[in-house]
Design a protein around this motif. Structure first.
Motif, mmCIF file in Angstrom:
data_model
loop_
_atom_site.group_PDB
_atom_site.id
_atom_site.type_symbol
_atom_site.label_atom_id
_atom_site.label_comp_id
_atom_site.label_asym_id
_atom_site.label_seq_id
_atom_site.Cartn_x
_atom_site.Cartn_y
_atom_site.Cartn_z
ATOM 1 N N SER A 165 1.129 -1.078 0.044
ATOM 2 C CA SER A 165 0.188 -0.099 -0.089
ATOM 3 C C SER A 165 0.738 1.407 0.255
ATOM 4 C CB SER A 165 -0.767 0.161 1.265
ATOM 5 O OG SER A 165 -0.196 -0.182 2.384
ATOM 6 N N ALA A 166 2.231 0.857 0.714
ATOM 7 C CA ALA A 166 3.382 2.337 0.542
ATOM 8 C C ALA A 166 3.509 2.186 -0.610
ATOM 9 C CB ALA A 166 3.856 1.955 1.875
ATOM 10 N N GLY A 167 3.529 1.134 -1.900
ATOM 11 C CA GLY A 167 4.824 1.794 -2.882
ATOM 12 C C GLY A 167 5.721 0.855 -2.825
ATOM 13 N N ARG A 168 6.065 -0.137 -1.741
ATOM 14 C CA ARG A 168 7.375 -0.930 -1.757
ATOM 15 C C ARG A 168 7.601 -1.767 -2.871
ATOM 16 N NH1 ARG A 168 6.526 1.137 3.109
ATOM 17 N NH2 ARG A 168 5.711 -0.394 4.166
ATOM 18 N N ILE A 169 8.356 -2.298 -3.172
ATOM 19 C CA ILE A 169 8.619 -3.621 -4.145
ATOM 20 C C ILE A 169 7.983 -4.453 -3.264
ATOM 21 C CG2 ILE A 169 9.491 -5.166 -5.507
ATOM 22 C CD1 ILE A 169 10.535 -1.952 -6.844
ATOM 23 N N LEU A 170 7.011 -5.793 -2.926
ATOM 24 C CA LEU A 170 7.233 -6.971 -2.294
ATOM 25 C C LEU A 170 7.876 -8.099 -3.107
ATOM 26 C CD1 LEU A 170 3.430 -6.380 -1.242
ATOM 27 C CD2 LEU A 170 5.510 -6.475 0.141
ATOM 28 N N ARG A 171 7.999 -8.323 -4.976
ATOM 29 C CA ARG A 171 8.051 -9.161 -5.482
ATOM 30 C C ARG A 171 8.869 -8.279 -6.979
ATOM 31 N NH1 ARG A 171 6.854 -14.340 -5.623
ATOM 32 N NH2 ARG A 171 7.866 -15.255 -7.010
ATOM 33 N N GLU A 172 9.108 -8.995 -7.376
ATOM 34 C CA GLU A 172 9.543 -8.576 -9.008
ATOM 35 C C GLU A 172 10.250 -9.661 -9.650
ATOM 36 O OE1 GLU A 172 13.403 -5.636 -11.213
ATOM 37 O OE2 GLU A 172 12.297 -4.994 -9.191
#
Length: 223
Positions: free
Chosen positions: A132-139
């Protein structure tokens, strides 16, 4: 197969009520207008009589407004009937896999799916799942092929932590053969769990925690 189809008092009901009030108000104003007109005719200066053309124009204007209100009320009823038909049409979709346009990824039962397009100018897609904060969880980087393909996320972060079901943001960036950035579109695939018509809104189809407009549907997805 489980799911819900719900309808609440929506735009049709509220707008119809407003239309009724407007129509009632118009009738009151029209009666007031006739009263004023009669009083004016009774007390006007005989040497300066009311212009009959002006009086006719005022009567025509009131009649036109009344017709417009009636037309708006009929259109409101038609919209309500159409939205009700959409709810009925959504019933067979509950429990089925559907493809929709959305900016949110639906993680259901520990799995989420994006449908990627065929290769063209874009040869690869870089997929990022965001919190929700725009941080990358998975790429992940996926090579596109000669047919559309599905990318499945197992609900785990890049560190291996399993995340709860819910709605997650995502971004897809395309790369051409030289590695230059290109625009690429992806659709969301998920299981339809409910269809609702919220108060004052349009019909919404739910895929778990993700809610989209009924017009965002792009097809019934293959299993």
């Amino acid at each position: 197969m489980s799911g819900t189809i719900q309808g609440t008092t929506g735009a049709g009901g509220s707008a119809a009520a407003a239309g009724g009030k407007a129509k009632t108000g118009l009738a009151g104003d029209f009666n007031t207008f006739l009263t004023l007109l009669t009083t004016q005719l009774q007390n006007q200066d005989p040497t300066k009589a009311m212009d009959t053309n002006e009086m006719t124009n005022q009567l025509v204007s009131f009649a036109g407004v009344e017709q417009q209100i009636a037309m708006n009320a009929n259109l409101t009823r038609l919209i309500g009937l159409q939205q009700g038909a959409q709810l009925t049409a959504a019933a067979p979709l509950i429990g089925e896999r559907v493809e929709v346009e959305s900016d949110r990824l639906s993680l259901q039962d520990g799995s989420a799916t994006l449908r990627l397009p065929t290769a063209g100018p874009v040869q690869q897609a870089v997929i990022r799942v965001l919190d929700s904060a725009g941080r990358i969880l998975r790429e992940d980087t996926v090579k596109l092929g000669s047919a559309a393909q599905d990318w499945r996320w197992d609900g785990r972060t890049k560190a291996g932590q399993r995340l709860p079901d819910g709605a997650y943001g995502f971004a897809v960036a395309g790369l051409d053969a030289q590695g230059a950035a290109q625009t690429v579109a992806a659709t969301v695939v998920g299981t339809a769990t409910a269809a609702r018509r919220p108060s004052g809104g349009d019909v919404q189809l739910q895929l778990g925690a993700v809610s989209v407009g009924f017009d965002a549907m792009r097809g019934i997805a293959n299993p």
